[in-house]
Design an enzyme around this catalytic site. Structure first.
Site, PDB file in Angstrom:
ATOM      1  N   HIS A 425      43.168 -48.918 -11.131  1.00  0.00           N
ATOM      2  CA  HIS A 425      44.353 -49.906 -10.520  1.00  0.00           C
ATOM      3  C   HIS A 425      43.794 -50.941  -9.986  1.00  0.00           C
ATOM      4  O   HIS A 425      44.484 -52.117  -9.876  1.00  0.00           O
ATOM      5  CB  HIS A 425      45.182 -49.061  -9.230  1.00  0.00           C
ATOM      6  CG  HIS A 425      44.384 -49.009  -8.022  1.00  0.00           C
ATOM      7  ND1 HIS A 425      43.359 -47.865  -7.615  1.00  0.00           N
ATOM      8  CD2 HIS A 425      44.357 -49.768  -6.881  1.00  0.00           C
ATOM      9  CE1 HIS A 425      43.079 -48.265  -6.412  1.00  0.00           C
ATOM     10  NE2 HIS A 425      43.538 -49.420  -6.122  1.00  0.00           N
ATOM     11  N   ASP A 478      42.553 -42.439 -12.517  1.00  0.00           N
ATOM     12  CA  ASP A 478      42.360 -44.153 -11.598  1.00  0.00           C
ATOM     13  C   ASP A 478      40.962 -44.185 -11.880  1.00  0.00           C
ATOM     14  O   ASP A 478      40.227 -44.394 -10.798  1.00  0.00           O
ATOM     15  CB  ASP A 478      42.846 -43.874 -10.239  1.00  0.00           C
ATOM     16  CG  ASP A 478      42.737 -45.436  -9.691  1.00  0.00           C
ATOM     17  OD1 ASP A 478      42.607 -46.293 -10.431  1.00  0.00           O
ATOM     18  OD2 ASP A 478      42.947 -45.346  -8.437  1.00  0.00           O
ATOM     19  N   SER A 585      39.098 -50.132  -2.738  1.00  0.00           N
ATOM     20  CA  SER A 585      39.491 -49.494  -3.867  1.00  0.00           C
ATOM     21  C   SER A 585      38.360 -49.790  -4.722  1.00  0.00           C
ATOM     22  O   SER A 585      38.029 -50.966  -5.067  1.00  0.00           O
ATOM     23  CB  SER A 585      40.806 -50.138  -4.362  1.00  0.00           C
ATOM     24  OG  SER A 585      41.837 -49.464  -3.879  1.00  0.00           O
TER      25      SER A 585
END
Ligand code: ARG
Length: 635
Positions: A425, A478, A585
């Protein structure tokens, strides 16, 4: 041993020479006469003389006067000459009579002679015979003229008689064997150490003598190799067999260290033989079967130069022995420790071989230095564990990568010298991969303020093919990889993290290390950290995590939460306060096993940050091991 033998030999010959000097004119001689000679001999006599001369001599007896009463068969009075109990003659009568030995002297077979003079009773009456007078002398035995039919000649070539003895000698070019009897062709035995030379069979171009056993050694400096070049006229006796000539009676054997010796024979020249060795031994053997016309060769040498050994990336080499790059030189490679090492069982010693190549156990491919993963040069000390997010220390998390994607801050981790792993992502926008040029990669950075130099550039971006998250509600798969344009050279501030080993599992309660440059709550303000932070978090049971998410859904009356899959796992602390957060992230969650950190999770998503009873959710890296390896291999 050789010298000792030579000394004894010398001693032996000097002694025998001396003996020869003193005895060259033997003076051993004497006279024997009958009793009362030259008066008539008495009756009833039995007199014996035992004559003896030195070994190697015979006794020559000459009767100078004989006057013994004659009788038939000399059975009355007599002179008997014996050797070794064998009667050589029995004499009586006068000179010129039949029983007289005459002018011919008597020669004994050995070095002793016995004379017996016997007179009878019947001569009691006055008689006028005066008996005998004899002289004897030692005469040398000519051993050389004696031929023992059983054992052949005493000497295989030349027999030299000496007083009392003999010795063997050989023609020019031969030498006497240790048995003091046989003459061997003196051939070979010397070492050829010149850079080139000529060698041929004894007597060449004449046929080779029989019973040859010649040894020739060519031994030149180790940096050189020897090439033999046989002339066309080559002939060594062979026996024809189906598989070609067999070297049965005669052969020339070529021996090169560490190789099977080869036997040459037949009528065809072997021509050129490149031995690839600095030492060659030739053994020429003949016997008395058949005839060899011989052989001749010219040998030459050439220097071996392997050239510079191939350099080793992220390593180096040391010369262990020999002149640089020349035959038999040995070089040893090493990797730049502790950032690189060889895989186990790697050949690290290479030798410059005769074919001009650096080799190790049959390979000429230099080794490769493999980056050491998951072993930072400095560890976060144990007492810092309990604290929440604190400032990172230099070099303790060298795999952490700071990413800036289109201005957005994110994290990643180094997994190989050209590969960065992060979350999918992070690298997608509106369902599409971002452009490579929009990604900035900062390696070995612990303080954003110290960002200097240009970031590493992405060569290609690889989003997991099953990642599909158009509305931000599906974080399954992911995971993404970035290939760098240039490989990284590792050092203490940039090192890769290990990929999970095959079959690794996550156990709830294990402590993971999460690092990042995420948001910090500073009072009421939320600011982006300039310094890298880290936090130790527990791996949480999948059920605990999913029930916490269920509670959240109910509490918030909100169904619009992403769902937890088995490709994800959770980490955090039940009381909250420690968590990853926005900006983290793609950052690593590292677990440590057997002293190595491995990439267990990738920061993926969560609901708020650090709330009690909630957990951060991470991509389960083990699920993607095959895809990661395949992607790295194919790109
Ligand atoms: N998706 C987030 C980001 O873009 C990471 C959130 C992690 N949240 C958490 N509570 N652990 O940075």
């Amino acid at each position: 041993m050789g010298w000792a033998y030579c000394d004894i030999w010398f001693l032996f010959w000097s002694v025998s020479e001396c003996w020869q000097l003193f005895n060259s004119q033997p003076v051993i001689r004497g006279e024997v006469q009958s009793p009362q000679y030259p008066l008539p001999y008495p009756p009833n006599l039995l007199k014996q003389w035992d004559l003896r001369v030195p070994e190697g001599y015979q006794i020559q007896l000459s009767v100078t006067h004989l006057d013994i009463k004659a009788s038939l068969g000399c059975h009355q009075d007599s002179l008997t000459v014996l050797h070794d109990q064998k009667v050589l003659g029995k004499f009586c009568g006068q000179e010129n009579s039949n029983d007289h030995p005459g002018k011919e002297p008597i020669l004994s077979q050995g070095n002793s002679l016995t004379l017996i003079f016997q007179t009878n009773d019947s001569t009691a009456e006055l008689q006028q015979h005066i008996g005998f007078a004899a002289i004897y002398k030692a005469v040398d035995v000519d051993e050389c003229s004696k031929q023992d039919p059983g054992s052949g000649p005493l000497c295989s070539q030349i027999c030299v008689n000496t007083p009392g003895s003999y010795h063997c000698s050989c023609h020019y070019g031969y030498k006497l064997h240790l048995d003091q009897h046989t003459c061997l062709f003196s051939c070979g035995g010397c070492i050829f150490d010149k850079h080139e030379g000529r060698l041929s069979s004894p007597g060449y171009p004449d046929p080779s003598p029989p019973f040859l056993s010649c040894k020739y050694i060519i031994s030149v400096e180790p940096r050189l190799t020897v090439t033999l070049n046989f002339t066309d006229s080559f002939h060594i006796e062979s026996v024809d067999a189906q598989q070609g000539p067999r070297c049965l009676h005669h052969w020339l054997q070529v021996t090169i260290p560490d190789r099977e010796p080869m036997k040459l024979c037949g009528g065809k020249s072997p021509g050129l033989i490149a031995t690839n060795s600095s030492i060659v031994r030739l053994d020429y053997h003949t016997n008395n079967e058949g005839l060899s016309h011989g052989w001749s060769l010219h040998y030459s040498t050439k220097a071996i130069d392997c050239g510079e050994p191939k350099p080793l990336l992220n390593g180096g080499m040391t010369f262990l022995s020999g002149l640089q790059n020349q035959n038999r030189s040995v070089v040893q490679y090493h990797c730049n420790e502790p950032f690189y090492s060889f895989s186990q069982g790697t050949n690290v010693r290479f030798t410059c071989e005769a074919d001009g190549k650096w080799r190790s156990n049959h390979t000429d491919v230099p080794p490769t230095c493999i980056p050491v993963c998951g072993k930072p040069t400095k560890l976060i000390s144990a007492y810092q564990r309990t604290v929440g997010s604190i400032e990172g220390r230099d070099n303790t998390i060298p795999w952490h990568v700071l990413l800036s994607v289109d201005g957005q801050r994110a994290g990643g981790m180094v997994i190989a010298d050209r590969w960065i792993m992060t979350a999918a992502h992070v690298l997608t926008y509106n369902g599409n991969p971002v452009l490579e040029e929009d990604v900035r990669i900062y390696l070995g950075v612990v303080d954003v303020k110290t960002l200097f130099g240009s970031p590493a550039l992405a060569a290609s971006i690889h989003i997991h093919p099953e990642y599909n998250n158009p509305s931000g509600l599906d974080f399954n798969n992911d995971i993404a990889l970035i290939k760098l344009q240039e490989p990284i050279t590792f050092n203490s501030s940039i090192m890769p993290i290990c990929l999970p080993a095959e079959g690794t599992t996550y156990t709830a309660g294990k402590i993971g290390l999460v690092s990042g440059f995420s948001l910090t709550e500073a009072g009421k303000r939320r600011i982006l950290a300039n310094k890298m932070k880290y936090v130790h978090l527990l791996v949480v049971e999948q059920e605990t995590c999913s029930s916490s998410l269920d509670k959240l859904k109910k509490r918030r009356d909100n169904d619009n939460l992403p769902s937890l899959t088995n490709n994800m796992f959770c980490a955090g602390v039940p009381d909250g306060g420690k968590d990853s957060c926005h900006g983290d992230s793609g950052s690593p969650l590292a677990l440590r096993d057997d002293g190595r950190f491995w990439a267990a999770g990738i920061v993926s998503w969560g609901v708020d940050c650090g709330q009690p009873g909630t957990y951060g959710i991470y991509t389960r890296v083990t699920t993607y091991l095959d895809w990661i390896k395949k992607t790295m291999k194919e790109n």
